[in-house]
Enzyme design. Sequence first.
Site, PDB file in Angstrom:
ATOM      1  N   ASP A  13       0.846  -1.194   0.000  1.00 28.69           N
ATOM      2  CA  ASP A  13       0.000   0.000   0.000  1.00 28.69           C
ATOM      3  C   ASP A  13       0.884   1.246   0.000  1.00 28.69           C
ATOM      4  OD1 ASP A  13      -2.330   1.846   0.790  1.00 28.69           O
ATOM      5  OD2 ASP A  13      -3.287  -0.121   0.822  1.00 28.69           O
ATOM      6  N   ASP A  18       4.740   6.758  10.873  1.00 24.45           N
ATOM      7  CA  ASP A  18       5.541   6.523  12.084  1.00 24.45           C
ATOM      8  C   ASP A  18       4.691   6.629  13.346  1.00 24.45           C
ATOM      9  OD1 ASP A  18       7.761   6.205  10.532  1.00 24.45           O
ATOM     10  OD2 ASP A  18       8.528   8.227  10.830  1.00 24.45           O
ATOM     11  N   HIS A  40      -3.744   6.095   3.423  1.00 23.77           N
ATOM     12  CA  HIS A  40      -4.494   4.904   3.007  1.00 23.77           C
ATOM     13  C   HIS A  40      -3.882   3.637   3.598  1.00 23.77           C
ATOM     14  CE1 HIS A  40      -6.015   1.798   0.181  1.00 23.77           C
ATOM     15  NE2 HIS A  40      -7.062   2.604   0.051  1.00 23.77           N
ATOM     16  N   VAL A  56      -7.802   1.624  18.259  1.00 25.68           N
ATOM     17  CA  VAL A  56      -8.540   0.878  17.245  1.00 25.68           C
ATOM     18  C   VAL A  56      -8.054  -0.564  17.228  1.00 25.68           C
ATOM     19  CG1 VAL A  56      -8.917   0.576  14.768  1.00 25.68           C
ATOM     20  CG2 VAL A  56      -9.053   2.852  15.768  1.00 25.68           C
ATOM     21  N   ALA A 140      -7.737  -8.271  -8.730  1.00 27.16           N
ATOM     22  CA  ALA A 140      -8.836  -8.988  -8.079  1.00 27.16           C
ATOM     23  C   ALA A 140      -9.585  -9.882  -9.060  1.00 27.16           C
ATOM     24  CB  ALA A 140      -9.798  -7.990  -7.430  1.00 27.16           C
ATOM     25  N   VAL A 146      -6.737 -15.063  -6.610  1.00 26.60           N
ATOM     26  CA  VAL A 146      -6.922 -13.877  -5.781  1.00 26.60           C
ATOM     27  C   VAL A 146      -8.366 -13.837  -5.285  1.00 26.60           C
ATOM     28  CG1 VAL A 146      -6.879 -11.351  -5.746  1.00 26.60           C
ATOM     29  CG2 VAL A 146      -5.175 -12.603  -7.079  1.00 26.60           C
ATOM     30  N   SER A 196     -11.400  -1.027  -0.518  1.00 25.49           N
ATOM     31  CA  SER A 196     -10.056  -1.077   0.056  1.00 25.49           C
ATOM     32  C   SER A 196     -10.114  -1.481   1.522  1.00 25.49           C
ATOM     33  CB  SER A 196      -9.366   0.292  -0.054  1.00 25.49           C
ATOM     34  OG  SER A 196      -8.965   0.556  -1.359  1.00 25.49           O
TER      35      SER A 196
END
Length: 251
Positions: A13, A18, A40, A56, A140, A146, A196
């Site tokens: 990606d 950091d 992203h 999270v 995909a 895939v 995504s």
Amino acid sequence: MTQGEGEVIAVLDTGLTDLALPGLRKREVGPSPQPDTNGHGTAVTTLAAGSGDLGVWGVAPSARVLSISVLDTSGEISATKVVAGIYAAVAQGASVINMSFGQTSDNPLIRAAVDYAAGRGVVIVAAAGDTASPSPLFPADLAGEVIAVRALADNGAPPLSANTIGVNGIDAPGENLPALRVEGGVLVEANSDGSSMATAVVTGSVALLAACVHRKHGSMLNQQTLVRALHESAQHKPFFNLSVALHMIGC
């Protein structure tokens, strides 16, 4: 039952900021990730494997993470770097490769790298895309090698922008998903949408299933078995059920 322990998730990606490293540092493998100036890659990585200490939780919080930046100097996805990233992921022992991107044209070098990874038992998960196309984006669309992921809204219906997926595809939550992003130089929780992000959910789920299979049976996770378990676990509902899928593969 499992948190993905012992598995390596390779995220191809935009890199990883950091600011997110304190929660993932102990689980990194391979070279240090490239700084994420886009956000992203950080969102995708935290959705798949966020450890909770940054606010999270990801789907597979105990999986190890290999962050590979596949951008060129102009900020566009580089086919050369995607190919190198796939080979690097295999070399670093990845169980699953996350590719939350796609393109309309085939690339023979990427196709060959995908063949190589799939032939070595690595599960590859890629975004089907959100362009209202009757077929998934490449890679995909490489059915059998895939897993194409389509994002569903909270009500279980695909949005009008969702691309169609084939029998090897998987529907997954793709709306209002909590992930970490960088805004104004600060790491914040922000809801994210689209195929995504749904791809990251499936990738984390694959890591959970793989960890259980490896621990219980000492064998690799067969991609066809995985897809069948996820499909059947939905039991005619929109979303797959991980606990049911784990039971179906003998965990």
